[in-house]
Design a protein around this motif. Sequence first.
Motif, short mmCIF file in Angstrom:
data_model
loop_
_atom_site.label_atom_id
_atom_site.label_comp_id
_atom_site.label_asym_id
_atom_site.label_seq_id
_atom_site.Cartn_x
_atom_site.Cartn_y
_atom_site.Cartn_z
N GLN A 644 0.83 -1.20 0.00
CA GLN A 644 0.00 0.00 0.00
C GLN A 644 0.86 1.25 0.00
O GLN A 644 0.55 2.25 -0.67
CB GLN A 644 -0.91 -0.01 1.23
CG GLN A 644 -1.92 1.12 1.30
CD GLN A 644 -3.11 0.90 0.37
OE1 GLN A 644 -3.21 -0.16 -0.24
NE2 GLN A 644 -3.99 1.89 0.28
N GLU A 645 1.99 1.20 0.73
CA GLU A 645 2.87 2.37 0.79
C GLU A 645 3.41 2.72 -0.59
O GLU A 645 3.51 3.90 -0.94
CB GLU A 645 4.03 2.11 1.76
CG GLU A 645 3.63 1.84 3.20
CD GLU A 645 3.23 0.39 3.44
OE1 GLU A 645 2.83 0.07 4.57
OE2 GLU A 645 3.32 -0.41 2.49
N LEU A 646 3.75 1.72 -1.36
CA LEU A 646 4.33 1.96 -2.68
C LEU A 646 3.26 2.47 -3.66
O LEU A 646 3.54 3.31 -4.51
CB LEU A 646 4.96 0.67 -3.21
CG LEU A 646 5.99 0.81 -4.34
CD1 LEU A 646 7.12 1.75 -3.96
CD2 LEU A 646 6.56 -0.56 -4.69
N LEU A 647 2.05 1.95 -3.53
CA LEU A 647 0.99 2.40 -4.43
C LEU A 647 0.56 3.83 -4.14
O LEU A 647 0.30 4.62 -5.06
CB LEU A 647 -0.23 1.48 -4.30
CG LEU A 647 -0.19 0.16 -5.05
CD1 LEU A 647 -1.40 -0.69 -4.68
CD2 LEU A 647 -0.16 0.38 -6.56
N CYS A 648 0.47 4.17 -2.89
CA CYS A 648 -0.08 5.48 -2.52
C CYS A 648 0.99 6.52 -2.25
O CYS A 648 0.67 7.71 -2.11
CB CYS A 648 -0.98 5.34 -1.30
SG CYS A 648 -2.41 4.26 -1.60
N GLY A 649 2.25 6.09 -2.12
CA GLY A 649 3.32 7.02 -1.82
C GLY A 649 3.54 8.02 -2.94
O GLY A 649 3.23 7.77 -4.11
N SER A 650 4.09 9.16 -2.60
CA SER A 650 4.33 10.21 -3.59
C SER A 650 5.43 9.82 -4.54
O SER A 650 6.36 9.08 -4.20
CB SER A 650 4.68 11.52 -2.88
OG SER A 650 3.63 11.90 -2.01
N ALA A 651 5.33 10.34 -5.78
CA ALA A 651 6.39 10.15 -6.77
C ALA A 651 7.62 10.92 -6.28
O ALA A 651 7.51 11.87 -5.51
CB ALA A 651 5.92 10.66 -8.12
N PRO A 652 8.87 10.57 -6.69
CA PRO A 652 9.15 9.55 -7.70
C PRO A 652 9.19 8.12 -7.19
O PRO A 652 9.17 7.18 -7.96
CB PRO A 652 10.53 9.97 -8.21
CG PRO A 652 11.18 10.60 -7.02
CD PRO A 652 10.08 11.32 -6.28
N LEU A 769 3.10 0.02 -13.20
CA LEU A 769 4.20 -0.68 -13.85
C LEU A 769 5.52 0.04 -13.62
O LEU A 769 6.58 -0.60 -13.53
CB LEU A 769 3.90 -0.81 -15.35
CG LEU A 769 2.74 -1.78 -15.66
CD1 LEU A 769 2.30 -1.62 -17.11
CD2 LEU A 769 3.15 -3.22 -15.38
N ASP A 770 5.50 1.35 -13.52
CA ASP A 770 6.73 2.10 -13.24
C ASP A 770 7.33 1.68 -11.90
O ASP A 770 8.53 1.42 -11.81
CB ASP A 770 6.44 3.61 -13.22
CG ASP A 770 6.36 4.21 -14.61
OD1 ASP A 770 6.88 3.58 -15.55
OD2 ASP A 770 5.77 5.29 -14.76
N VAL A 771 6.49 1.59 -10.86
CA VAL A 771 7.05 1.26 -9.55
C VAL A 771 7.45 -0.21 -9.48
O VAL A 771 8.44 -0.57 -8.81
CB VAL A 771 6.05 1.60 -8.42
CG1 VAL A 771 5.78 3.10 -8.38
CG2 VAL A 771 4.75 0.83 -8.53
N VAL A 772 6.72 -1.08 -10.17
CA VAL A 772 7.10 -2.50 -10.18
C VAL A 772 8.44 -2.68 -10.88
O VAL A 772 9.34 -3.36 -10.37
CB VAL A 772 6.01 -3.35 -10.86
CG1 VAL A 772 6.50 -4.78 -11.05
CG2 VAL A 772 4.73 -3.34 -10.03
#
Length: 808
Positions: A644-652, A769-772
Amino acid sequence: MDATRRGRGLLDRVLAGVPAGESPLTYATDLPERIATLGDWPTWTPDVVVTALRSAGIERPWAHQAHAAELVRAGSHVVISTGTASGKSLAYQLPVLSALVEDRKATALYLSPTKALGADQLRSVQALDVPDLRVASYDGDTPMVERDWVRAHARWVFSNPDMLHRGVLPQHARWSMFFRRLTHVVVDECHAYRGVFGSHVALLLRRIRRVAQHYGADPVFVLASATVSDPATSAARLAGVECVPVTEDTSPRGARTIALWEPPLLPDYAGEHGAPVRRSAGAETARILTDLVIEGARSLAFVRSRRGAELTALAAKRALSEVDESLAERVAAYRAGFLPEDRRALEKALLQGKLLGVASTNALELGVDIAGLDAVVVAGFPGTLASFWQQAGRAGRAGDGALVVFVARDDPLDTYLVHHPAAVLDRPIESTVLDPTNPYVLAPQLACAAAELPLTEDCLPVFGGEAAEEVLAALVADGVLRRRPRGWYWTSRQRPHADVDIRGMGGEQIAVVEADSGRMLGTVDPAMACATVHEGAVYLHQGQSYVVDELDLESSLALVHSENPEWTTQPREVVDISVLRTTEQERFKTDDGEVTVCVGDVAVTSQVVAYLRRLPSGEVLDQVPLDLPERTLETRGVWYTISQELLCGSAPGGAGLKPARIPGALHAAEHAAIGLLPLFATCDRWDIGGVSTALHADTGEATVFVHDGHPGGAGFADRGHAALVPWLAATREAIASCECPAGCPSCVQSPKCGNGNEPLDKAGAMAVLDVVLAAIGEPAPDSRPDGVVVEGAAGSVVRATTQSTATS
């Protein structure tokens, strides 16, 4: 006009017919002509064979034909992997005919994936008129009165895996003389044996060899395929014997111009949820075929469906009749379902130039002797590069040029390919994916083998070793087999062969019957019945439309009536997925969260709950509810989870998604991934399915699953896991480069989506897909497998099966 200019000239003629303002051509290139390298007749070839071949117009073999024949003669198992129209038939005919001439008691077996190909090869051998050869077909079309003669007297039998499985091996004692003298087994177009069907055929070939050895023979296996990657490994996996590859193609080939073509968007039409729609590949192909016929070019258009082939030919005929009535008579459709004499007449008319244009299904892809045409149009990617080059290989004669046009469907993979030429032109052919140790395939095959001859410990390595032992233990526990000191024995008087469907996963086929006449139109796999022949479904058979009145699953019967409605039907499914066993798991931790990648066994529960009635424009008329049972599929899957942290965390570092966007982002990423998997695994979109969820019960996190559509799996999910990074990188690139603003059939929409393509978030999918990819690490372009480079170009993306299970 030189050879290259011929292909370019035809392309210019086709482009001249394009309306102003359209620019469908995305890429064109020229493949040079290849000059033949001749060999000599092997010294061991009997004079009668050389004389027969020379009388057929073959003065000398090409070098690769002679080389392959020498290897077979020396007793090596061989796989011949050279291009379409490269004379693979002669490469195996030469040693087989020689053996049959030298030993008048010797026998040989030829297997093809289709009856049409087997009949074509039989005719070519019969035409040689070699004395005392006695060749014959033995398949479902062989009259009962002729079967006894074939069994007793034929020396070269032309058959198919289905007939060997059901009609020969169960009664091998009646074929004892044939098996005792068996010298060669030819397996033609071996790249067609993939997935579940290929796994069944792999075990069938082991059963054939085992029965032959029981009678004292040890035949040489000769496999042939125009296109297969790593042929030695693929052939060994299929045949169960080590094979020597012959891959250098020394046959002549004409120059070819390859053009990639994307139909234009239709500004006046909108699809589901207002998505843009392109002109259909069939309509575009009909237009191209019309221009080629006017130019006098002998042309062949490959269309994905029987109905599509008929409609493409009809549209071309109508357009030509406005130019010249006589030209309309020189176009026809060719597909399965025609009578053999009608099919042969069409082939002859095309070869002689009486027909200038033919729209065909893949019935003209495998082996039938149609080659040297002026142009080939491929309407929609045929599923694999192997099939694409097989179809394209019909174009081009030595010393003359030809044109090949690949027309993209409104489909993610097609659109990706026409904007990424290297993925079509520079990639190696896919390796064949099959898994003979799949317990859902291995169990019925071992039961059949035991019913033929008791299984012993010595047999186990051939059938998979430890995997075979586990399956045999289960068969004994279920009472199917009995364990004795000398091995495993079949326990029933009734042999199991008739209940084992080698082209599917067993189960009684659903008979589709016209209610008024009682005429049986065809059969449907039970796994697909609820999605294809539910009440109200539009069912197509040989170009005719029928509507289903009733589906009785207990009686395995679907009753239909003839009707040609203006709409088509599309099922809606709800799907749940659970993890049964995780065989591999990798965790990738970042400063912003965690990504986990897994592969393993999953259970997919699906239920068709409704269907849509849709007009050709894409407009949905209504949704009709259905009451059908659930279906559970245990298979293989690959999945990734995102914290959840990775999905909702701010970019980048994070995806920056609000919770409300997460379901649509995962859903779109799943669609896209399914659409691009055929680029990395030898599968079709219908071989796979997927599910995505913002919180999965078994993983505890947001998860995207892609799974095989066959019980036990067919190797596709495992192949996706092995190529995860390039697969997801291509998926991301395809979404990003699609020209639509918010998602369309060329990127994240799927016409088979069980949720009606809701919700979908194209931008969110790219963020996912960018974060994965950032977490698991994206390699440099030159390190990606199979030569796939994901960069540049305007392209598109994917279409898949979310919340639904796709099976072939």
